[in-house]
Motif scaffolding. Structure first.
Motif, PDB file in Angstrom:
ATOM      1  N   PRO A   1       0.794  -1.237   0.000  1.00 50.50           N
ATOM      2  CA  PRO A   1       0.000   0.000   0.000  1.00 50.50           C
ATOM      3  C   PRO A   1       0.823   1.283   0.000  1.00 50.50           C
ATOM      4  CG  PRO A   1      -0.970  -1.602   1.493  1.00 50.50           C
ATOM      5  CD  PRO A   1       0.317  -2.192   1.021  1.00 50.50           C
ATOM      6  N   ARG A   2       1.907   1.340   0.794  1.00 50.34           N
ATOM      7  CA  ARG A   2       2.674   2.577   0.861  1.00 50.34           C
ATOM      8  C   ARG A   2       3.592   2.759  -0.348  1.00 50.34           C
ATOM      9  NH1 ARG A   2      -0.744   3.538   3.124  1.00 50.34           N
ATOM     10  NH2 ARG A   2      -1.147   3.923   5.314  1.00 50.34           N
ATOM     11  N   PHE A   3       3.957   1.668  -1.000  1.00 48.57           N
ATOM     12  CA  PHE A   3       4.840   1.762  -2.155  1.00 48.57           C
ATOM     13  C   PHE A   3       4.063   1.849  -3.465  1.00 48.57           C
ATOM     14  CE2 PHE A   3       7.767   0.741   1.063  1.00 48.57           C
ATOM     15  CZ  PHE A   3       9.047   1.018   0.603  1.00 48.57           C
ATOM     16  N   SER A   4       2.754   1.909  -3.358  1.00 46.97           N
ATOM     17  CA  SER A   4       1.909   2.064  -4.546  1.00 46.97           C
ATOM     18  C   SER A   4       0.884   3.171  -4.330  1.00 46.97           C
ATOM     19  CB  SER A   4       1.200   0.745  -4.877  1.00 46.97           C
ATOM     20  OG  SER A   4       0.437   0.293  -3.763  1.00 46.97           O
ATOM     21  N   THR A   5       1.303   4.209  -3.587  1.00 55.65           N
ATOM     22  CA  THR A   5       0.437   5.364  -3.352  1.00 55.65           C
ATOM     23  C   THR A   5       1.217   6.659  -3.536  1.00 55.65           C
ATOM     24  OG1 THR A   5       0.904   5.180  -0.970  1.00 55.65           O
ATOM     25  CG2 THR A   5      -1.163   4.249  -1.749  1.00 55.65           C
ATOM     26  N   ASN A   6       0.512   7.700  -3.957  1.00 55.55           N
ATOM     27  CA  ASN A   6       1.079   9.041  -4.059  1.00 55.55           C
ATOM     28  C   ASN A   6       0.596   9.886  -2.889  1.00 55.55           C
ATOM     29  OD1 ASN A   6       2.397   8.531  -6.444  1.00 55.55           O
ATOM     30  ND2 ASN A   6       0.748   9.343  -7.733  1.00 55.55           N
ATOM     31  N   LEU A   7       1.295  10.981  -2.665  1.00 53.82           N
ATOM     32  CA  LEU A   7       0.838  11.947  -1.673  1.00 53.82           C
ATOM     33  C   LEU A   7      -0.214  12.860  -2.281  1.00 53.82           C
ATOM     34  CD1 LEU A   7       4.089  13.143   0.117  1.00 53.82           C
ATOM     35  CD2 LEU A   7       2.127  12.067   1.199  1.00 53.82           C
ATOM     36  N   SER A   8      -1.184  13.244  -1.460  1.00 52.73           N
ATOM     37  CA  SER A   8      -2.152  14.246  -1.913  1.00 52.73           C
ATOM     38  C   SER A   8      -1.450  15.603  -2.002  1.00 52.73           C
ATOM     39  CB  SER A   8      -3.320  14.322  -0.926  1.00 52.73           C
ATOM     40  OG  SER A   8      -2.866  14.712   0.360  1.00 52.73           O
TER      41      SER A   8
ATOM     42  N   PRO B   1       5.008   7.233  -6.405  1.00 52.34           N
ATOM     43  CA  PRO B   1       5.401   6.691  -5.093  1.00 52.34           C
ATOM     44  C   PRO B   1       6.859   6.997  -4.753  1.00 52.34           C
ATOM     45  CG  PRO B   1       4.019   5.121  -6.234  1.00 52.34           C
ATOM     46  CD  PRO B   1       4.253   6.249  -7.206  1.00 52.34           C
ATOM     47  N   LEU B   2       7.090   7.316  -3.489  1.00 50.35           N
ATOM     48  CA  LEU B   2       8.367   7.887  -3.059  1.00 50.35           C
ATOM     49  C   LEU B   2       9.424   6.831  -2.733  1.00 50.35           C
ATOM     50  CD1 LEU B   2       6.919  10.742  -0.819  1.00 50.35           C
ATOM     51  CD2 LEU B   2       7.857  10.926  -3.137  1.00 50.35           C
ATOM     52  N   TRP B   3       9.836   6.101  -3.756  1.00 48.60           N
ATOM     53  CA  TRP B   3      10.919   5.130  -3.580  1.00 48.60           C
ATOM     54  C   TRP B   3      11.570   4.841  -4.919  1.00 48.60           C
ATOM     55  CZ3 TRP B   3      10.853   0.360  -6.116  1.00 48.60           C
ATOM     56  CH2 TRP B   3       9.626  -0.019  -6.687  1.00 48.60           C
ATOM     57  N   ASP B   4      12.804   4.382  -4.874  1.00 45.26           N
ATOM     58  CA  ASP B   4      13.474   3.887  -6.063  1.00 45.26           C
ATOM     59  C   ASP B   4      14.579   2.929  -5.655  1.00 45.26           C
ATOM     60  OD1 ASP B   4      15.677   5.440  -5.320  1.00 45.26           O
ATOM     61  OD2 ASP B   4      15.214   7.057  -6.720  1.00 45.26           O
ATOM     62  N   MET B   5      15.074   2.185  -6.646  1.00 44.48           N
ATOM     63  CA  MET B   5      16.158   1.229  -6.399  1.00 44.48           C
ATOM     64  C   MET B   5      17.193   1.354  -7.501  1.00 44.48           C
ATOM     65  SD  MET B   5      16.018  -2.869  -5.663  1.00 44.48           S
ATOM     66  CE  MET B   5      17.517  -3.727  -5.130  1.00 44.48           C
ATOM     67  N   HIS B   6      18.472   1.320  -7.102  1.00 45.56           N
ATOM     68  CA  HIS B   6      19.576   1.459  -8.039  1.00 45.56           C
ATOM     69  C   HIS B   6      20.441   0.201  -7.979  1.00 45.56           C
ATOM     70  CE1 HIS B   6      18.940   5.888  -8.568  1.00 45.56           C
ATOM     71  NE2 HIS B   6      18.246   5.661  -7.455  1.00 45.56           N
ATOM     72  N   ILE B   7      20.739  -0.348  -9.151  1.00 46.38           N
ATOM     73  CA  ILE B   7      21.526  -1.570  -9.250  1.00 46.38           C
ATOM     74  C   ILE B   7      22.926  -1.226  -9.742  1.00 46.38           C
ATOM     75  CG2 ILE B   7      21.716  -3.824 -10.366  1.00 46.38           C
ATOM     76  CD1 ILE B   7      18.682  -3.789 -10.707  1.00 46.38           C
ATOM     77  N   LEU B   8      23.917  -1.525  -8.910  1.00 50.74           N
ATOM     78  CA  LEU B   8      25.305  -1.224  -9.248  1.00 50.74           C
ATOM     79  C   LEU B   8      26.090  -2.534  -9.301  1.00 50.74           C
ATOM     80  CD1 LEU B   8      25.822   1.818  -6.825  1.00 50.74           C
ATOM     81  CD2 LEU B   8      25.023   1.859  -9.193  1.00 50.74           C
ATOM     82  N   ASN B   9      26.305  -3.041 -10.490  1.00 56.99           N
ATOM     83  CA  ASN B   9      27.067  -4.283 -10.649  1.00 56.99           C
ATOM     84  C   ASN B   9      28.564  -3.968 -10.623  1.00 56.99           C
ATOM     85  OD1 ASN B   9      25.341  -6.603 -10.747  1.00 56.99           O
ATOM     86  ND2 ASN B   9      24.513  -5.801 -12.672  1.00 56.99           N
ATOM     87  N   VAL B  10      29.008  -3.587  -9.436  1.00 58.98           N
ATOM     88  CA  VAL B  10      30.401  -3.213  -9.202  1.00 58.98           C
ATOM     89  C   VAL B  10      30.927  -4.024  -8.031  1.00 58.98           C
ATOM     90  CG1 VAL B  10      31.955  -1.332  -8.540  1.00 58.98           C
ATOM     91  CG2 VAL B  10      30.041  -0.875 -10.074  1.00 58.98           C
ATOM     92  N   ARG B  11      32.098  -4.606  -8.191  1.00 63.02           N
ATOM     93  CA  ARG B  11      32.698  -5.393  -7.110  1.00 63.02           C
ATOM     94  C   ARG B  11      33.346  -4.471  -6.079  1.00 63.02           C
ATOM     95  NH1 ARG B  11      37.065  -9.902  -8.580  1.00 63.02           N
ATOM     96  NH2 ARG B  11      35.158 -10.933  -9.348  1.00 63.02           N
ATOM     97  N   THR B  12      33.064  -4.745  -4.810  1.00 59.22           N
ATOM     98  CA  THR B  12      33.691  -4.027  -3.705  1.00 59.22           C
ATOM     99  C   THR B  12      34.377  -5.048  -2.793  1.00 59.22           C
ATOM    100  OG1 THR B  12      31.763  -4.145  -2.226  1.00 59.22           O
ATOM    101  CG2 THR B  12      31.827  -2.317  -3.799  1.00 59.22           C
ATOM    102  N   ALA B  13      34.957  -4.569  -1.710  1.00 56.21           N
ATOM    103  CA  ALA B  13      35.660  -5.469  -0.797  1.00 56.21           C
ATOM    104  C   ALA B  13      34.715  -6.464  -0.142  1.00 56.21           C
ATOM    105  CB  ALA B  13      36.389  -4.655   0.273  1.00 56.21           C
ATOM    106  N   ASP B  14      33.429  -6.089   0.026  1.00 56.30           N
ATOM    107  CA  ASP B  14      32.485  -6.932   0.761  1.00 56.30           C
ATOM    108  C   ASP B  14      31.419  -7.569  -0.120  1.00 56.30           C
ATOM    109  OD1 ASP B  14      33.701  -6.310   3.233  1.00 56.30           O
ATOM    110  OD2 ASP B  14      32.550  -4.446   3.370  1.00 56.30           O
TER     111      ASP B  14
END
Length: 485
Positions: free
Chosen positions: A59-66, A118-131
Motif C-alpha cells: 500500500p505505501r509503495f503504490s500510493t502518491n501523496l495528496s 510513489p516515493l521510492w526507487d532502487m539502483h543496481i550497481l554491478n560493481v565489485r567491492t571489498a564486501d
C-alpha cells in the motif's frame, strides 16, 4: 453538496500517520537509504519481476501523496520507473569499486525523489567491492515507514538462502527483568512499588524539562562532530564496517547488559578516542605544547545522542500482511520516538567504564515516559497547530544535539533475493541536520555499522569505524583478563 465518502474511497485515500506528516514537512525531509551488498552480480530482469510481485503491491509503495501532503492516494505503479540500472564503465571504475559506489550514493542524496509518483526507487550497481560482488541501493522517503517497517518489507521479498521456501522472520522478545520479590512480604512490595512509581514520575519530569531546554536554548558543545542547520541540505557520504555479532554478545553476557547497552558503550568509547585525536591535531597545528598524557579533550563537553525507541507493544517482526492490519500490535508505519542520552566524552584507562556508563544511562532512561510523551505531544501539536509546528518540535532538539544512534535487528540467517544471496545490509538516512548518524543492524552472525556523514565536517569516517573496532577489542581483552568470560 458533497456526498458521503464511500468505503472504496476510504480505501483509496488514507491519512498519513503523525510521524509521516512530520517527515513530509519542509524542515524534516528525511529519506531512508538501505544499501545491500550481494554475493553475486545482480540480474535486473529477475529483480524487476520480483518487485512487480511484491513491493509494487504494498500500500505505501503504490500510493502518491495528496497535494496537501495529508493523505495517501492509491495509484498504479510502473516498477520500471523506479528501478535504475546505470551504465558502468568497468575500466573507469578500476580497482576502487567501493569508491565508485560511495560517490554514486552521495550524488543520490542531492537528487530528490519524484513526488509525482510513489516515493521510492532502487539502483543496481554491478560493481565489485571489498564486501560484495554487486550493490543494490533502495531509497524510500521516511514517511513510508521506519526502520522496522522497511526491514519487514525486505523480509517479505526474500527467503532464507538455506531454505528457499521459507522467509527469514527473526524472533524477538522483550527482555524480562525479575525483581526477586515473589517471596517477599506484601508490605515490602508495596514500598518498592511506591518508590518505583515516584522515581518514574521524577525521571519523566526531569527528562521533559531537559527536552524543553534543548528545544529552546540548550545546545551541545561545538566539536569536530557537531553539525549545524545547513548540514541538512549538504551531500552525505555513507560508510559501513562489518564486525562479529558474537563478540558483541560475548560482552553483553559477561557484563549482564543488553546489546543496545554494548553498542552505546562502543559508540561512546570510539567517539571519545576520535575526538581526542581531532583535538590533538588541532592543538599541534596551532603550535600547542606536547604533553606526556595524551588527553587533548576539552573539559566539560556537552555531548548528547538521540536514540530511537520502538513504540510498538509487540517489537518482534511479523509477516507483512499482519503488520498491515489495522490496530496491529506490530503495525507498519513510523511508530517510534526518541530519547536523549548524555555521553561522557573522555579517555578511560579501563574500557569497561564506557560499558558501565552506557548501562547505567539506559537503565535510567528506561524508567521514564519520555519517549511515549514525546510522540503523544507531537500528535497533539499536529492536530492543534499543524504539521509545521509539529516538525519544529521534532527537529529543533535534533539540531541541538550532536548525533543519533539506531539499532535494528535483522535476519538471523543469510537471506537471498530471487537467487541473489545478500552479503550485508547497511541502513542509513539523509536529510538530517547532523554531521554524523550511526546505525547498527545485526544480520546472519554479523553486526553492520553504518555511518552517514557530512564529508565537509567528517572527511574520514573510516577512522570512526577503526576506533569502534579497537574499542570492541579492548573491551573483550579486559573481560578476558579479569576472567569474566
Amino acid at each position: 453538496m458533497k456526498g458521503r465518502i464511500t468505503a472504496e474511497e476510504e480505501e483509496e485515500e488514507q491519512p498519513l500517520s503523525p510521524m509521516a506528516r512530520v517527515f513530509q514537512s519542509p524542515g524534516v525531509d528525511y529519506c531512508a537509504v538501505t544499501i545491500m551488498g550481494f554475493k553475486t552480480k545482480i540480474n535486473p530482469d529477475v529483480l524487476l519481476d520480483a518487485l512487480k510481485h511484491n513491493v509494487s503491491k504494498h500500500p505505501r509503495f503504490s500510493t502518491n501523496l495528496s497535494e496537501n501532503g495529508a493523505k495517501w492516494i492509491e495509484t498504479q505503479v510502473n516498477v520500471e520507473d523506479h528501478v535504475v540500472v546505470p551504465y558502468i564503465d568497468q575500466e573507469e571504475v578500476g580497482e576502487d569499486g567501493q569508491g565508485f559506489v560511495d560517490e554514486y550514493i552521495s550524488r543520490l542524496t542531492m537528487i530528490p525523489l519524484d513526488r509525482s509518483r510513489p516515493l521510492w526507487d532502487m539502483h543496481i550497481l554491478n560493481v565489485r567491492t571489498a564486501d560484495a560482488e554487486a550493490v543494490g541501493v533502495i531509497r524510500s522517503h521516511h514517511s513510508l515507514g521506519d526502520g522496522m517497517s522497511l526491514i519487514s518489507l525486505m523480509l517479505a521479498c526474500t527467503h532464507k538462502t538455506s531454505d528457499p521456501d521459507n522467509t527469514a522472520i527473526p524472533s524477538l522478545k522483550r527482555r524480562t527483568v525479575s525483581h526477586g520479590l515473589r517471596n517477599k512480604g506484601w508490605f515490602l512490595r508495596s514500598i518498592l512499588t511506591v518508590g518505583s512509581t515516584t522515581r518514574l514520575i521524577w525521571n519523566t519530569v526531569v527528562d521533559m524539562l531537559l527536552l524543553m531546554a534543548t528545544l529552546t536554548f540548550l545546545k551541545d558543545t561545538k566539536t569536530p562532530l557537531k553539525g549545524g542547520a545547513e548540514v541538512g541540505s549538504n551531500p552525505k557520504r555513507f560508510y559501513h564496517r562489518i564486525i562479529n555479532l558474537d563478540d558483541v554478545k560475548f560482552i553483553k553476557n559477561a557484563m549482564n547488559m543488553t546489546i543496545n547497552d554494548v553498542l552505546l558503550g562502543i559508540t561512546q568509547a570510539s567517539l571519545s578516542s576520535y575526538l581526542n585525536q581531532q583535538y590533538g591535531k588541532k592543538n599541534e597545528e596551532e603550535g600547542g605544547a606536547l604533553t606526556s598524557y595524551p588527553n587533548h579533550l576539552p573539559s566539560k563537553l556537552r555531548f548528547r545522542v538521540g536514540c530511537t525507541v520502538n513504540l510498538r507493544s509487540d517489537i518482534g517482526f511479523k509477516p507483512l500482511e499482519d503488520m498491515m492490519v489495522k490496530d496491529s500490535k506490530c503495525r507498519w508505519g513510523n511508530y517510534f520516538s526518541f530519547i536523549i542520552l548524555p555521553f561522557s566524552i573522555g579517555l578511560q584507562t579501563d574500557p569497561l567504564v564506557y560499558l558501565k556508563k552506557s548501562k547505567s544511562t539506559m537503565a535510567r532512561k528506561k524508567h521514564s515516559y519520555h519517549a511515549a510523551l514525546v510522540y503523544f505531544i507531537i500528535k497533539i501539536v499536529l492536530k492543534v497547530f499543524g504539521a509545521k509546528a509539529a516538525a519544529t518540535l521534532f527537529n529543533r532538539p535534533v539540531m541541538n544535539i550532536t548525533t543519533c544512534v539506531s539499532n535494528v535487528i535483522g535476519p538471523m540467517e543469510e537471506i537471498s533475493f530471487r537467487g541473489h544471496p545478500i552479503a550485508y545490509i547497511a541502513p542509513s538516512s539523509y536529510g538530517h541536520s547532523q554531521a554524523l548518524l550511526v546505525h547498527y543492524l545485526s544480520y546472519a552472525g554479523k553486526m553492520i555499522i553504518s555511518l552517514a556523514v557530512d564529508p565537509s565536517i567528517i572527511p574520514e569516517p573510516e577512522k570512526i569505524c577503526d576506533e569502534m573496532e579497537e574499542s570492541l577489542k579492548a573491551m573483550k581483552a579486559a573481560l578476558w583478563e579479569r576472567g569474566l568470560h
